[in-house]
Structure formats: structure tokens, C-alpha cells
Design an enzyme around this catalytic site. Structure first.
Site, PDB file in Angstrom:
ATOM      1  CE  LYS A  69      -1.026   7.097   7.855  1.00 28.35           C
ATOM      2  NZ  LYS A  69       0.263   6.744   7.235  1.00 28.35           N
ATOM      3  CD  GLU A  82      -2.437  -8.083  -1.763  1.00 30.53           C
ATOM      4  OE1 GLU A  82      -2.545  -7.742  -0.570  1.00 30.53           O
ATOM      5  OE2 GLU A  82      -2.765  -7.353  -2.713  1.00 30.53           O
ATOM      6  CD  GLU A 104     -11.329   0.887  -3.939  1.00 28.51           C
ATOM      7  OE1 GLU A 104     -11.074  -0.292  -4.259  1.00 28.51           O
ATOM      8  OE2 GLU A 104     -12.232   1.548  -4.474  1.00 28.51           O
ATOM      9  CB  CYS A 164      -4.560  -3.549  -5.369  1.00 24.94           C
ATOM     10  SG  CYS A 164      -5.066  -2.325  -6.586  1.00 24.94           S
TER      11      CYS A 164
HETATM   12  P1  NAD Z   1      -1.013  -1.058   4.842  1.00 25.58           P
HETATM   13  O1  NAD Z   1      -2.394  -1.490   5.145  1.00 25.58           O
HETATM   14  O2  NAD Z   1       0.103  -1.588   5.643  1.00 25.58           O
HETATM   15  O3  NAD Z   1      -0.904   0.525   4.943  1.00 25.58           O
HETATM   16  C1  NAD Z   1      -1.755   1.371   4.194  1.00 25.58           C
HETATM   17  C2  NAD Z   1      -1.921   2.675   4.931  1.00 25.58           C
HETATM   18  O4  NAD Z   1      -2.599   2.425   6.154  1.00 25.58           O
HETATM   19  C3  NAD Z   1      -0.607   3.356   5.315  1.00 25.58           C
HETATM   20  O5  NAD Z   1      -0.739   4.744   5.120  1.00 25.58           O
HETATM   21  C4  NAD Z   1      -0.479   3.037   6.781  1.00 25.58           C
HETATM   22  O6  NAD Z   1       0.287   3.971   7.494  1.00 25.58           O
HETATM   23  C5  NAD Z   1      -1.936   3.081   7.206  1.00 25.58           C
HETATM   24  N1  NAD Z   1      -2.239   2.373   8.447  1.00 25.58           N
HETATM   25  C6  NAD Z   1      -1.735   1.211   8.894  1.00 25.58           C
HETATM   26  N2  NAD Z   1      -2.268   0.907  10.105  1.00 25.58           N
HETATM   27  C7  NAD Z   1      -3.140   1.885  10.406  1.00 25.58           C
HETATM   28  C8  NAD Z   1      -3.992   2.159  11.514  1.00 25.58           C
HETATM   29  N3  NAD Z   1      -4.059   1.341  12.563  1.00 25.58           N
HETATM   30  N4  NAD Z   1      -4.769   3.263  11.482  1.00 25.58           N
HETATM   31  C9  NAD Z   1      -4.726   4.103  10.435  1.00 25.58           C
HETATM   32  N5  NAD Z   1      -3.914   3.912   9.371  1.00 25.58           N
HETATM   33  C10 NAD Z   1      -3.137   2.823   9.349  1.00 25.58           C
HETATM   34  O7  NAD Z   1      -0.821  -1.352   3.287  1.00 25.58           O
HETATM   35  P2  NAD Z   1       0.496  -1.169   2.440  1.00 25.58           P
HETATM   36  O8  NAD Z   1       1.444  -2.259   2.806  1.00 25.58           O
HETATM   37  O9  NAD Z   1       0.936   0.238   2.531  1.00 25.58           O
HETATM   38  O10 NAD Z   1      -0.057  -1.387   0.958  1.00 25.58           O
HETATM   39  C11 NAD Z   1      -0.192  -2.631   0.374  1.00 25.58           C
HETATM   40  C12 NAD Z   1      -1.625  -3.087   0.375  1.00 25.58           C
HETATM   41  O11 NAD Z   1      -2.456  -2.105  -0.248  1.00 25.58           O
HETATM   42  C13 NAD Z   1      -1.837  -4.350  -0.434  1.00 25.58           C
HETATM   43  O12 NAD Z   1      -2.689  -5.218   0.253  1.00 25.58           O
HETATM   44  C14 NAD Z   1      -2.508  -3.828  -1.715  1.00 25.58           C
HETATM   45  O13 NAD Z   1      -3.252  -4.797  -2.402  1.00 25.58           O
HETATM   46  C15 NAD Z   1      -3.335  -2.729  -1.178  1.00 25.58           C
HETATM   47  N6  NAD Z   1      -3.736  -1.793  -2.235  1.00 25.58           N
HETATM   48  C16 NAD Z   1      -5.041  -1.791  -2.647  1.00 25.58           C
HETATM   49  C17 NAD Z   1      -5.441  -0.960  -3.682  1.00 25.58           C
HETATM   50  C18 NAD Z   1      -6.868  -0.966  -4.183  1.00 25.58           C
HETATM   51  O14 NAD Z   1      -7.241  -0.031  -4.856  1.00 25.58           O
HETATM   52  N7  NAD Z   1      -7.659  -1.976  -3.894  1.00 25.58           N
HETATM   53  C19 NAD Z   1      -4.524  -0.106  -4.293  1.00 25.58           C
HETATM   54  C20 NAD Z   1      -3.203  -0.128  -3.836  1.00 25.58           C
HETATM   55  C21 NAD Z   1      -2.817  -0.978  -2.805  1.00 25.58           C
END
Ligand code: NAD
Length: 519
Positions: free
Chosen positions: A197, A408, A272, A306
Site C-alpha cells: 500500500k 523531525e 523504517e 528520512c
Molecule cells: P506516515 O506514517 O503518515 O504514512 C506512511 C504510510 O503509512 C502511508 O502509506 C499511510 O497511509 C500509512 N498509514 C498511516 N496510518 C496507518 C495505519 N493506522 N495503518 C496502516 N497504515 C497507515 O508517513 P508519511 O508522512 O507518509 O512519510 C513521512 C515519514 O516517513 C517521515 O517520518 C520520514 O522520515 C519517513 N520515511 C522513512 C524512511 C526510512 O527509510 N527510514 C524513508 C522515507 C520516509
């Protein structure tokens, strides 16, 4: 609707039509790839906004639970088919599949640029990474040897690395194609079927990649993409009984929910998550390189990375000079439309992120921090570029306990903080809940390695920043998550060691309890 909105909508429609997702303007695009078919969602409508203008882009429908069931069932069936091939056949198949991207690279990059709001040149680079990841993991298919354990009985005991079955993956919006390929490739190289997803904000590129790969020869149903909101389709995925492993890329808050959902079903997860990485500049560093590195660390992808080097730690005697140089260089970065070839930094991806970042800057100002440069909309944007633009921002005079220095930001905002000596630099760098990445700039090699060894971060660069490759393990400590992606470590996350005991003794008998077999 302004001219830029019209242009973006037309470009998006052309691309969706090109990839078969939506044939008529105004149609609800097919935002899911399930069992070898493009399928429209069955749930509520989700509206996408153009990051460059703030105007409407397109709407699609949340997948919903029924489609998710179909996706899991398809992945389970195709996984058996996939494992019925020899390991070499799976490797050849992955290599052939990724070649199907050839000729579509530019359209994929354009699609990502319009929806994610990323500069087109960055998106082209990301498409290249997709190919690299599949080729790398294709090579692992026939090299996943097991081990023979010299057990103290007459058994032959061997271990093989077997797939989980069907894995569930959830990815964020900041690098959708990259994260999609990053997790799909090792999952299938390890022998799993997948349901992925993507973020609800960037739904289409993963569907296109999955479709092209499958058209390139992967078994129908091996990779399924479902699109929808986290609390609906995402939660249904993490709670689905047919999913045996969860891999999540996103924020720490959502990561906790995913790990909890996995724990309830006793399913393990890889997380991650975010970061607050320290970029440490010693006074013996080559400053031209360090200043260029500081730019790349935080302003690439408008800081929505990230591993962004969002804390710039500078030795006190060069602090003012480096801050001045980094600020000057930041103010010269070309901020513009994602589609413009000259653009080096685009808008933030969405309104919520923009509000979060600008509110954090305002709270930092109110707490006494000094905005050296940026902190507002950049000047010189073309008419109609009313989206989520923020000038590259450098902030000084911050205390380590301030929100802007600990949390962050996930935007083009760096805080500069002075340190006195090596011990002070390490202390400051590690004074965070995160532990994703960090960098050390110095010409003293012994110091470089000494400091790198003391940083609690999954990735450390010396006189460099953001060098990342699928061959090398990647992941975090604490709030940056657990488990590893990339390299052999990333592959192993997608397998379970299975121990097989074969009796080879001439007069062997089965023992009761822990006996040797002789009683
Ligand atoms: P987010 O956590 O809001 O969403 C990420 C994903 O999780 C989306 O697909 C979202 O729909 C899903 N999601 C949210 N709530 C959920 C739930 N209750 N159940 C299942 N899925 C759910 O993150 P974002 O705003 O999309 O991305 C930014 C974040 O991602 C930042 O914190 C960034 O650092 C992190 N990130 C980490 C890495 C890494 O490799 N460490 C890489 C890229 C981004």
C-alpha cells in the site's frame, strides 16, 4: 483553476491514459493492481492536490476491504507458483521483468513529478534506482545458500532460508517509486508474494511499476498494489490474517501503530522511520565540501528525506563563517516548478506537511531562534505557483531542547548548533530519540573513524552525505525504527531460517526427551 493546474491535469491525464489507469478525463482512475488487473477502488473518494499550485489534481477511490482480500488471495496463490520455479529461473524472471520499464522511464518520472511535486531531474534519478534494485536482488535469487550445522548427533542438520508467504508493505509519499522498488525487490527475490500500500498522496507510480513488472513476466498476482488511507486500507492490510510479515516505511507515530497491529497477530515487522540526523563539521574539514554537503544533506527533496541532515553541528571557532556560507548557498538554490528542468528544489508535497513545517518555524522564532535565511515563501515563483513552497531555511541560536532541534521537521529546514570538541560533538549528535544517519567532516582520518564509531546511527558518512545504495544495509536505531533494508540484511528480513534434521545413523533410534538416542 489557473493555467498551471490545467497543464498539470492534462499531463496527468495523458500519463494515466498512457499506462492504462484512466482512459477518459474525469474518470475515476484504476488505482489498484490486483491479480494482474487494474481495478478501481470501492471505498470513499480521495482527492489529490497539486503540490505546485494547491489546486485540484484528480480523485480516486479507497480500495476497501474486499479488494484487499482479493489481493492477499492472489499473492498467496502466485507465491506458490513463484516458488515452484527454480531459483535461477526466478532471478532470470526478475531481470526480464525490470527490463519492461525500458522506454517508459521518462513517463514514469513525469508521473511522479506531477503527483509528488518533486523536481523532474530527481524523479529521473529515482526511476534509475528502481532498475538498480531489481537487478541487484535478481542476482541474489540463486545465491541464498543455507548452512550445514555440525550437530553432536548422527543427524545431518541443515538450515535453509524460506519465505514468509505473503508480506504486507506500506510506503510513504516522499520517494514513492524508490521505496516501492526498495521493498518489492528483496521480498520477491526471497520468494514471497506481496501486497503493497503506497501513501494515499502518491498512489499511481507503484501501480504502474507493478503492472510493467508483471507484463515483463512475473507471475500474475505475485505483486499487488492497493491504494487507500492508512486507517482504512492500511489498517485492513496490517490486520489481515493472510499477511505473515509487515514492512513499513513512514513516520514513527504510524510505525508504532503498525508494530502494535503486527504484535496483536504475532507477526514481525520491519520499521523504517524518521530521523534527525547530525551533520558534524570539524574545524579541520575542507569547508567547500562541507558546505556543499550541508546543502545536499537538507535541501535535496525539499528536506523531505528520512536521512536529511537536519542538525548541522559546527565546531565553535568556525561556526559563524560556516553558517554564513551555508545560508548564502541556501538562498541561491533554484526553487521552482517540479516540471522545470532548472528546478533544484520543488514544493513540499502536501498542505498538512507545509502547515506542520511553517508552524514549527514560527514556534522556533517565538522561542528565540534566529532565522538566518528562508522561513517564508521563496521569491520569483511563476504566476499560479501557489502551492506548498518554502524557501531553504537555516536557523541558528537554538537550544538542543527546542522542538526545532529535536523533532523531525521533514522540510527544507536545518538548525545550526555549535560544539566545542569531539566529545561535545558526539554528545550533541546522540542527544536525540532518532538514530537513522549522520555525517562527519574532517581531514583527520583517525578522528573520522573514532567519531563515526560513537554515533548511534544506522548509516554514517565521512566527508560525504546521502551516498546510499541497495547493496549496503540501511535502517535505524530507536525512533528511527528496527530491522534493515537493502543488501543481504534486507533480503534476510524477508526469510525465516528453517532447520531440517535428517537421521543418518546406522543404528539410530528416536530418543525420548533430550537423550542421545542410545537409551
Ligand atoms: P506516515 O506514517 O503518515 O504514512 C506512511 C504510510 O503509512 C502511508 O502509506 C499511510 O497511509 C500509512 N498509514 C498511516 N496510518 C496507518 C495505519 N493506522 N495503518 C496502516 N497504515 C497507515 O508517513 P508519511 O508522512 O507518509 O512519510 C513521512 C515519514 O516517513 C517521515 O517520518 C520520514 O522520515 C519517513 N520515511 C522513512 C524512511 C526510512 O527509510 N527510514 C524513508 C522515507 C520516509
Amino acid at each position: 483553476m489557473n493555467a498551471l493546474d490545467t497543464q498539470a491535469q492534462q499531463a496527468l491525464h495523458r500519463l494515466l491514459a498512457q499506462f492504462g489507469l484512466s482512459l477518459e478525463p474525469g474518470d475515476t482512475p484504476c488505482s489498484n493492481w490486483i491479480d494482474g488487473n487494474l481495478v478501481a477502488g470501492q471505498g470513499d473518494s480521495i482527492a489529490l492536490t497539486n503540490p505546485a499550485t494547491g489546486g485540484d489534481l484528480v480523485s480516486y477511490r479507497d480500495a476497501g476491504a474486499d479488494l484487499l482480500d482479493q489481493a492477499v488471495a492472489a499473492a498467496a496463490r502466485a507465491q506458490l507458483e513463484w516458488m515452484a520455479l527454480t531459483a535461477s529461473e526466478r532471478g532470470r524472471c526478475m531481470n526480464a521483468a525490470v527490463r519492461r520499464l525500458e522506454g517508459h522511464e521518462e513517463d514514469l518520472a513525469q508521473l511522479e513529478s506531477v503527483v509528488a511535486g518533486k523536481p523532474i531531474r530527481d524523479c529521473r534519478g529515482e526511476v534509475g534506482k528502481v532498475r538498480e534494485m531489481f537487478e541487484y536482488y535478481a542476482g541474489w535469487c540463486d545465491k541464498q545458500h543455507g548452512e550445514v550445522i555440525p550437530v553432536p548427533t548422527s543427524h545431518l542438520n541443515y538450515v535453509r532460508h524460506v519465505p514468509f508467504g505473503v508480506v504486507g508493505q506500506i510506503t510513504p509519499w516522499n520517494a514513492p517509486m524508490f521505496t516501492c522498488a526498495w521493498q518489492l525487490a528483496p521480498a520477491i527475490a526471497a520468494g514471497n508474494g506481496v501486497v503493497l500500500k503506497p501513501s494515499e498522496l502518491t498512489p499511481f507510480s507503484s501501480v504502474v511499476i507493478a503492472r510493467l513488472l508483471e507484463c515483463g513476466g512475473l507471475p500474475k498476482g505475485l505483486i499487488n498494489i492497493v491504494n487507500g488511507l492508512g486507517p482504512t486500507t492500511g489498517a485492513a492490510l496490517t490486520g489481515h490474517d493472510g499477511i505473515s510479515k509487515l514492512v513499513f516505511v513512514g513516520s514513527p507515530d504510524s510505525g508504532r501503530l503498525i508494530a502494535e497491529a503486527g504484535a496483536r497477530r504475532l507477526v514481525s515487522s520491519v520499521l523504517e522511520l524518521g530521523g534527525k540526523s547530525a551533520n558534524i563539521v570539524f574545524d579541520d574539514a575542507r569547508l567547500d565540501d562541507a558546505v556543499a554537503g550541508a546543502q545536499a544533506a537538507i535541501f535535496a527533496a525539499a528536506g523531505q528525506s528520512c536521512v536529511a541532515g537536519s542538525r548541522l553541528l559546527i565546531q565553535r571557532d568556525i561556526f559563524d563563517a560556516v553558517v554564513e556560507r551555508v545560508g548564502r548557498a541556501a538562498s541561491q538554490i533554484v526553487v521552482g516548478l517540479p516540471a522545470d528542468e532548472a528546478t533544484r528544489m520543488g514544493p513540499l508535497q502536501n498542505a498538512r506537511q507545509y502547515q506542520r513545517v511553517t508552524a514549527m518555524i514560527e514556534r522556533a522564532r517565538a522561542a528565540g531562534a534566529r532565522v538566518v535565511t528562508g522561513g517564508q515563501r521563496p521569491e520569483g515563483l511563476p504566476p499560479g505557483a501557489d502551492g506548498y513552497y518554502l524557501a531553504p531555511t537555516v536557523i541558528a541560536d537554538v537550544d538542543a531542547s527546542m522542538e526545532i532541534a529535536c523533532e523531525e521537521v521533514f522540510g527544507p529546514v536545518v538548525v545550526a548548533m555549535p560544539f566545542d570538541d569531539e566529545a561535545d560533538a558526539v554528545r550533541l549528535a546522540n542527544a536525540t530519540r532518532f538514530g537513522l544517519a549522520g555525517a562527519v567532516w574532517t581531514q583527520d582520518p583517525a578522528r573520522a573513524h573514532r567519531v563515526a564509531g560513537q554515533l548511534r546511527a544506522g548509516t554514517v558518512w565521512i566527508n560525504s552525505y546521502k551516498a546510499i545504495n541497495v547493496m549496503s544495509p540501511f535502517g535505524g536505531f530507536r525512533d528511527s525504527g528496527f530491522g534493515r533494508s537493502s543488501g543481504l540484511d534486507g533480503l534476510r528480513e524477508y526469510t525465516v531460517p528453517q532447520s531440517v534434521w535428517v537421521e543418518t545413523g546406522v543404528e539410530a533410534s528416536v530418543a525420548m526427551g533430550y537423550g542421545s538416542g542410545a537409551d
